[in-house]
Design an enzyme around this catalytic site. Structure first.
Site, PDB file in Angstrom:
ATOM      1  CB  CYS A  52      -5.657  -6.837   2.555  1.00 20.46           C
ATOM      2  SG  CYS A  52      -7.131  -7.806   1.704  1.00 20.46           S
ATOM      3  CG  MET A  53      -0.061  -9.346   5.977  1.00 14.63           C
ATOM      4  SD  MET A  53      -1.694 -10.539   6.491  1.00 14.63           S
ATOM      5  CE  MET A  53      -1.939 -11.627   4.634  1.00 14.63           C
ATOM      6  CB  CYS A  54      -0.763  -3.136   4.038  1.00 20.06           C
ATOM      7  SG  CYS A  54      -0.541  -2.444   5.875  1.00 20.06           S
ATOM      8  CG  ASN A  55      -0.017  -7.059  -2.152  1.00 24.20           C
ATOM      9  OD1 ASN A  55      -1.114  -6.433  -2.331  1.00 24.20           O
ATOM     10  ND2 ASN A  55       0.870  -7.367  -1.766  1.00 24.20           N
TER      11      ASN A  55
ATOM     12  CE  LYS B  59      -3.304   0.266   2.959  1.00 22.11           C
ATOM     13  NZ  LYS B  59      -4.316  -0.510   4.237  1.00 22.11           N
TER      14      LYS B  59
END
Length: 394
Positions: free
Chosen positions: A367-370, A89
């Site tokens: 989403c692990m910043c993705n 992100k």
């Protein structure tokens, strides 16, 4: 600084280290300082967004896939920002600056990137990603008008753990002409904790890293490793603290300190920087990154085989794996998966997280910043995400 350059085998004549609060700040600096050239039809809007700092309009979303058709043929006087869908992100945030300047954005998948890079008539660099023999910043065109474009991708994505080709760096550089130059930011924050990065053989222009991810300490300290010649094209506006040699109150005149100091506003984390020597020493005592890589590779192979064998009583697989674990050369030790029920339906991440906690397992869900790759894997359209938010919900 010399310990960082030495660890990544970076020539101090070519590279320098800018201290940051983390990889995110390094990426933000690139987006903010990059010399974006607006498209010919772009006009600066003076309207204040209804949502303040957030986007509230939904509209029809663009699609990730191939590079925009005008990335090479049309309007070469305007910049382009080409980025992989599976970027963190913090990399996507660079697009906020690019979009604000009327720059063409191209969100691409791996196939789209490979196709675009293969379409170039320019000579590629070495197969290992080296740009040896190819000047990254070629002599300027007559009149000195040069447009700069940027490509951003992670050598290892933080969601699925896929490994992307380092040779892309040289292939992007090979697209440069005297009037239109292509630079590369390789977000290596997820890559360097488990893989060796040798900046004498691969030469991206900007490499943001986080020492917290590398050593687990100190927090809030990172670096932007940058090629000096590429750093020279960035346009820094704000100045403060030791980043200036001198300044006057009249007209906000300033004389920036030479890089890297000129890019470091405010007080650096001197205490944290002094602790890095112990991190590098401890890593060396463990056998270096090569030992970390061998250990995680062994775990990856064992875990992949074990997860493949998990079945419900009716024969249904218990997990759906993402990534390329069947090809170890293109996959790291990260496992992104859905836990499936006997009928094949996905189990809620909350249920999985609670069950893992009760079993004494530490896992990360979500989403692990993705968001790009995560939403794609789940079949979620960008319009669905945007439609869930309206004015006043930011």
């Amino acid at each position: 600084m010399h310990l960082v350059l030495e660890f990544f085998n970076a020539d101090p004549k070519q590279y320098t280290v800018i201290w940051t609060s983390g990889a995110t700040q390094g990426l933000k600096m690139i987006g903010e300082y990059f010399p974006w050239t607006s498209g010919p039809s772009w006009t600066c809007s003076r309207a204040v967004p209804a949502g303040g700092v957030s986007d509230t309009s939904v509209g029809t979303a663009s699609k990730c896939g191939r590079v925009a058709a005008d990335a090479e043929s049309a309007a070469p006087q305007s910049s382009h920002f080409v980025y992989l869908r599976s970027n963190h992100k913090s990399v996507l945030g660079i697009g906020g600056y690019a979009r604000e300047r009327g720059v063409t954005l191209s969100c691409v998948d791996e196939e789209g990137m490979v196709q675009w890079l293969s379409s170039s008539d320019s000579a590629d660099g070495g197969a290992d990603g080296s740009s040896q023999g190819t000047p990254l910043l070629q002599p300027a065109a007559a009149g000195g008008n040069v447009t700069y474009s940027l490509v951003a991708y992670p050598p290892k994505d933080n969601l699925e753990g896929r490994l992307y080709d380092w040779s892309w760096v040289a292939k992007v550089h090979a697209k440069s002409t005297p009037s239109h130059r292509w630079l590369v930011v390789a977000d290596a924050a997820s890559y360097v904790p488990t893989h060796r990065l040798d900046l004498s053989t691969v030469q991206p222009d900007f490499v943001p890293i986080s020492f917290y991810k590398l050593f687990g300490f100190p927090t809030g300290l990172g670096a932007l490793i940058a090629r000096k010649e590429s750093l020279s094209v960035l346009h820094k506006v704000y100045f403060g603290g030791g980043s200036v040699l001198d300044a006057t109150a009249e007209d906000a005149w300033r004389l920036l300190s030479p890089a890297p100091t000129g890019f470091e506003d405010g007080t650096r984390d001197f205490l944290g920087i002094t602790q890095l020597q112990f991190g590098f020493k401890q890593l060396q005592q463990l056998g270096g990154i090569e030992a970390i890589y061998a250990h995680t590779r062994s775990l990856q192979q064992w875990t992949y085989a074990a997860l493949q064998q998990l079945r419900h009583g009716n024969g249904q697989s218990m997990v759906q794996l993402f990534g390329r674990h069947d090809d170890p050369s293109r996959q790291s030790c990260i496992f992104q998966f859905l836990v499936l029920q006997p009928d094949g339906a996905a189990t809620s991440q909350v249920v999985v997280e609670d069950a893992a906690f009760d079993a004494g397992l530490a896992i990360r869900t979500g989403c692990m910043c993705n968001p790009g790759q995560c939403q794609f894997n789940l079949g979620i359209q960008p319009e669905e995400v945007r439609g869930g938010y309206g004015p006043g919900t930011a």
